[in-house]
Design a protein around this motif. Sequence first.
Motif, PDB file in Angstrom:
ATOM      1  N   TYR A  24      -6.194   1.375 -12.377  1.00  0.00           N
ATOM      2  CA  TYR A  24      -7.086   0.889 -11.331  1.00  0.00           C
ATOM      3  C   TYR A  24      -8.433   0.525 -11.938  1.00  0.00           C
ATOM      4  N   ARG A  64       0.400  10.549  -8.966  1.00  0.00           N
ATOM      5  CA  ARG A  64      -0.127   9.555  -8.037  1.00  0.00           C
ATOM      6  C   ARG A  64      -0.303  10.130  -6.637  1.00  0.00           C
ATOM      7  N   GLY A  74      -3.818   9.199  -6.777  1.00  0.00           N
ATOM      8  CA  GLY A  74      -3.769   7.790  -6.424  1.00  0.00           C
ATOM      9  C   GLY A  74      -3.199   6.937  -7.530  1.00  0.00           C
ATOM     10  N   PRO A  75      -3.652   5.705  -7.679  1.00  0.00           N
ATOM     11  CA  PRO A  75      -3.054   4.794  -8.648  1.00  0.00           C
ATOM     12  C   PRO A  75      -3.203   5.311 -10.071  1.00  0.00           C
ATOM     13  N   THR A 105       1.173   1.842  -4.641  1.00  0.00           N
ATOM     14  CA  THR A 105      -0.118   2.415  -4.242  1.00  0.00           C
ATOM     15  C   THR A 105      -1.107   1.269  -4.106  1.00  0.00           C
ATOM     16  N   VAL A 106      -1.729   1.191  -2.953  1.00  0.00           N
ATOM     17  CA  VAL A 106      -2.752   0.166  -2.730  1.00  0.00           C
ATOM     18  C   VAL A 106      -4.112   0.842  -2.818  1.00  0.00           C
ATOM     19  N   PHE A 107      -5.056   0.163  -3.443  1.00  0.00           N
ATOM     20  CA  PHE A 107      -6.377   0.761  -3.613  1.00  0.00           C
ATOM     21  C   PHE A 107      -7.444  -0.311  -3.523  1.00  0.00           C
ATOM     22  N   ASN A 124      -2.663  -3.731  -5.546  1.00  0.00           N
ATOM     23  CA  ASN A 124      -1.495  -2.864  -5.517  1.00  0.00           C
ATOM     24  C   ASN A 124      -1.078  -2.469  -6.924  1.00  0.00           C
ATOM     25  N   LEU A 146       0.831  -1.189   0.000  1.00  0.00           N
ATOM     26  CA  LEU A 146       0.000   0.000   0.000  1.00  0.00           C
ATOM     27  C   LEU A 146       0.870   1.244   0.000  1.00  0.00           C
ATOM     28  N   TRP A 162      -7.637   5.013  -2.016  1.00  0.00           N
ATOM     29  CA  TRP A 162      -6.284   4.501  -2.157  1.00  0.00           C
ATOM     30  C   TRP A 162      -5.399   5.050  -1.036  1.00  0.00           C
ATOM     31  N   GLU A 163      -4.237   4.411  -0.869  1.00  0.00           N
ATOM     32  CA  GLU A 163      -3.209   4.871   0.068  1.00  0.00           C
ATOM     33  C   GLU A 163      -1.834   4.610  -0.521  1.00  0.00           C
ATOM     34  N   GLN A 164      -0.901   5.485  -0.187  1.00  0.00           N
ATOM     35  CA  GLN A 164       0.487   5.327  -0.610  1.00  0.00           C
ATOM     36  C   GLN A 164       1.287   4.693   0.521  1.00  0.00           C
TER      37      GLN A 164
END
Length: 552
Positions: A256, A248, A252-253, A97-99, A75, A14, A119-121
């Motif tokens: 996706y 990003r 985010g991603p 990046t996880v989403f 991811n 993530l 999402w989160e980095q």
Amino acid sequence: MSMRALCLPLLALLLSTGANAPLRAQATAANGSQSPASSAEQQPATVTGIVYLDRNGNGRRDRTEPGLAGVKVSNGRDVVASDAQGRYVLSNDARMTVFVIKPAGYAAPTGANGLPRFWEQIFPKGSPALKYGGIPAGPVPASLDFGLLPAPRPARDAALKMLVFGDPQPKSRTDVDYYDRDIVAPLVGRHDAKLGLSVGDIVSDDLSLYPDMNRVTAKLGVPWLHVAGNHDLDFDAATDEDSLLSFRNVYGPDSYAWEEPQASFIVLDDVVYRPGQKPAYVGGLREEQFEFLRGYLATLPKERRVVIAAHIPFFDPVPGVESFRRADRERLFTLLREHTQVLLISAHTHNQRHYRHGAADGWHGAQPLHEYNVGATCGAFWSGTKDAQGIPDTTMSDGTPNGYAWLTIAADGRYALRYRVARAKDDPAIGLHAPKVLRQGAYPAYGVYANVYMGDTDTRVEYRVDGGEWKPMRRVLQPDPRLLVENIADDAADALRGYDRSPEADISTHLWRGALPTDLAMGEHRVEVRALDRWQGEQRAATTYRLDEAQP
């Protein structure tokens, strides 16, 4: 392989929170407190968390809020499904990046910038130093949780209406103001879209304009998805892998998926950056994107509508010039072949076009594969003379006025497209050009031209004069005369007519011609044109010309 089986072996990482992060995935231990990993050097091999129903929308998992089973998390390479308790496990590469793939029937929380936050980095050591910031360092939480919000259940036969913007591409805050007044403001409070999509080139190389663009786009009040374009790159990045870090950090991603009841949307970064080479980029896909596509498509029923959005077209706009790597296109088409309802959406060309992929392009499905190359909201880069409101004309080089598209997807996956000219009150679908006056009795060598903005190769276009018999118009591959007039006016002017002049007229793929009769009575004659749009039905436009008597 079932998603339950996928969930067990696959691991993914993530990404740490980037700019505008109000919807933060919660790092909660069993007692609900945050518990980040101790250091970047001691990162766990896996990242785990829970997808849960955030009933009260407070952005954290309360004890009474249940985990959600069967929600897909990724991811950008692996795709896993949450188990019965909502837990997922992904591998941790410490630069990803996880989403969550928002499932139909739920909503994603909204971030401080007004855009969906799903999402989160996780970049425990941060990204390389870049002009526009890249991604800052952040700890890997012990549990990276994603909250989804309850959403009203639509009627079984409800259609999804969405706005599609190609290339907003402002190069300055002046251009952001044009985007606001020309595109967004006329829609605010007057549309019924439930989703929006910008198909790349969110800005024109100046990534510091992202907050301004987000502030404007958020006025539309619907979840908005963003595709990365070639003008969204970190051009000071040393590798393609690092070329979208600043993008990003905000959006985010770069690749996706997002699910609505009517369709699954797949957004792909198809800009392959090549630092130090010419050209500096090419259209294509990375290996991890193919892995993501393979894993995600395997979870979808073959008959479900799939919409794939990417910036660079999958076809080659200039025949013989490979702008999208053929091998990558063929791999993508192989993955899609068994899916019976696929629509491709692209932008980049600042023209508008429908393209039907067949065997020559590597597509071997039962029917040609439709790609809609949408016209740009910025038109020809916010160029041309300004109107009374101070907004440039910005007609594109194929003669299409700037604007945006409506995409409507029915419950059974059938779709309809419609193009809307920016700020046009009468919603024109056809632009006409004809001479103002001809000599009565002259050889009929001059014609009326119809630019059918959503025209395709098989569109039926007809015209008639003074209410007479309808006659077919002939499709021609040449520049739109209306734009040629602007080009000549720019050339003839002894002073600048605008900040940037209109683009040179290029061949239009949706232009038709009909010869104007000169054997009629002197005076004014009315010319009507009709085009049969496959989705909107008959569309009409009209103009006039005059016949005068002349002596040699």
